[in-house]
Scaffold this motif. Structure first.
Motif, short mmCIF file in Angstrom:
data_model
loop_
_atom_site.label_atom_id
_atom_site.label_comp_id
_atom_site.label_asym_id
_atom_site.label_seq_id
_atom_site.Cartn_x
_atom_site.Cartn_y
_atom_site.Cartn_z
N GLU A 226 0.83 -1.22 0.00
CA GLU A 226 0.00 0.00 0.00
C GLU A 226 0.86 1.26 0.00
O GLU A 226 0.52 2.25 -0.65
N ARG A 230 -0.17 2.64 -3.54
CA ARG A 230 -1.14 3.71 -3.33
C ARG A 230 -0.46 4.97 -2.79
O ARG A 230 -0.70 6.07 -3.30
N PHE A 275 -8.44 -0.93 -3.45
CA PHE A 275 -7.57 -0.27 -2.47
C PHE A 275 -7.32 1.19 -2.85
O PHE A 275 -7.34 2.08 -2.00
N TYR A 279 -8.38 4.72 -0.87
CA TYR A 279 -7.43 5.78 -0.52
C TYR A 279 -7.89 7.13 -1.07
O TYR A 279 -7.78 8.17 -0.38
N LEU A 285 -4.16 6.57 4.35
CA LEU A 285 -3.62 5.29 3.88
C LEU A 285 -3.78 4.18 4.91
O LEU A 285 -3.70 3.00 4.58
N PRO A 288 -6.79 1.56 3.71
CA PRO A 288 -6.48 0.45 2.80
C PRO A 288 -5.38 -0.48 3.34
O PRO A 288 -5.38 -1.67 3.02
N ILE A 289 -4.46 0.03 4.14
CA ILE A 289 -3.46 -0.85 4.76
C ILE A 289 -4.15 -1.87 5.64
O ILE A 289 -3.84 -3.08 5.58
N HIS A 292 -6.20 -4.41 3.46
CA HIS A 292 -5.28 -5.32 2.78
C HIS A 292 -4.70 -6.33 3.77
O HIS A 292 -4.70 -7.55 3.52
#
Length: 331
Positions: A226, A230, A275, A279, A285, A288-289, A292
């Motif tokens: 990520e 991202r 993802f 974001y 962030l 999405p971290i 995931h």
């Protein structure tokens, strides 16, 4: 920028793959050097349209380099495949030396011919190295907060939001599992995942080790990937291409770097797009971290459990399975 991230991420994955499939350090380094060149040139070939858009003068040389390297790679594929079979069938086991330190009867791996702690440690270390690459890249390209972006905050609300946004993955996984029996391409995705788990954790159920490794890999993938894709790549593209194109391009590259099978690449690309969308919408962030990492941890544990339920014959067949083998047989 895109070339740097494609190259660095792919090199880590290639080296992990070669470590498993080579019986000696010398063989690993020789094959790694060849595969690194292959990844570099194929990345250049892949990104030629992007280079052409951003800087027309960069578009021609990658095409020529990629064309030349492809022939060399095809010639080496047969040799690498033979090495892989030899190593899997004759790989040494360190599990006997671990017996004295194990307090869990379920973790007694004396008869687990597929488990090698060196493989597990190398994969965890390789995945974790993506975080180092992300931090160094962020420092070089002056991305705020070491690649986490300007609004990073691991508060309770962000963590809960990330867990909730993981639920669509569970629904999709259930639906895909429901239709998998009638779709051979989806069966290959499952086999690819299970084969990786067989190499990572062996064929015997190891709850303590599985939880530990799954958390380590899940967090490494959640943070490293990520931050790279991202936090840095998508952010870098955004200033040049806008929100939509930056999201799509990053997702495509993310999918291609997970191209164990064609469908696997497509599913990974869609996950990457999701993802990226999270974001863009949330701007933090950490969300999405979390999404995931939590999904990866759950998926790894579930895959290990399913592999451990297989018979020895099924595990042997899984060990000998190769991506694209079905297509070759059809031809």
């Amino acid at each position: 920028i895109s070339l740097l991230f494609v190259f660095s991420s792919a090199v880590v994955r290639e080296f992990n793959y070669l470590f498993i499939h080579s019986s000696s350090l010398e063989g690993t380094m020789v094959n790694a050097a060849a595969d690194i060149r292959k990844v570099l040139y194929l990345s250049l070939l892949l990104l030629s349209p992007v280079a052409s858009f951003l800087q027309p003068n960069l578009a021609q040389r990658p095409l020529l380099a990629g064309k030349n390297i492809l022939g060399q790679y095809e010639q080496r594929t047969t040799i690498q495949s033979t090495t892989a079979h030899h190593y899997y069938n004759n790989r040494p086991s360190l599990t006997t030396s671990l017996k004295s330190s194990s307090t869990d009867n379920n973790n007694n791996n004396d008869d687990d011919v597929y488990f090698d702690i060196r493989t597990t440690l190398s994969l965890v270390a390789g995945q974790s190295f993506l975080i180092v690459i992300a931090v160094l890249s962020a420092l070089y390209f002056k991305i705020p907060n070491y690649g986490f972006g300007p609004n990073i905050s691991f508060n309770n609300a962000a963590l809960l939001d990330g867990c909730i946004r993981m639920l669509p993955f569970v629904v999709v996984a259930f639906l895909l599992d429901f239709v998998e029996k009638s779709v051979p391409a989806l069966q290959d995705v499952t086999k690819a995942t299970q084969r990786s788990i067989l190499a990572l954790l062996g064929g015997k159920f190891k709850p303590v080790l599985a939880i530990t490794v799954s958390i380590a890999l899940g967090l490494s993938a959640g943070f490293g990937e990520e931050m790279l894709f991202r936090g840095i790549m998508q952010t870098g593209f955004q200033s040049q291409l806008g929100d939509t194109l930056s999201l799509v391009l990053t997702a495509v590259i993310f999918g291609l770097l997970h191209a164990v099978t064609p469908i696997y690449a497509i599913l990974a690309g869609l996950a990457g797009a999701y993802f990226g969308w999270i974001y863009q919408v949330v701007g933090n962030l950490a969300v999405p971290i979390t999404t995931h990492a939590v999904y990866d941890i759950g998926a790894l544990l579930y895959a290990h459990w399913t592999v451990a339920q297989m018979t020895e014959e099924e595990q042997q067949a899984l060990n000998e399975w190769e991506p694209y083998k079905r297509n070759e047989e059809l031809k």
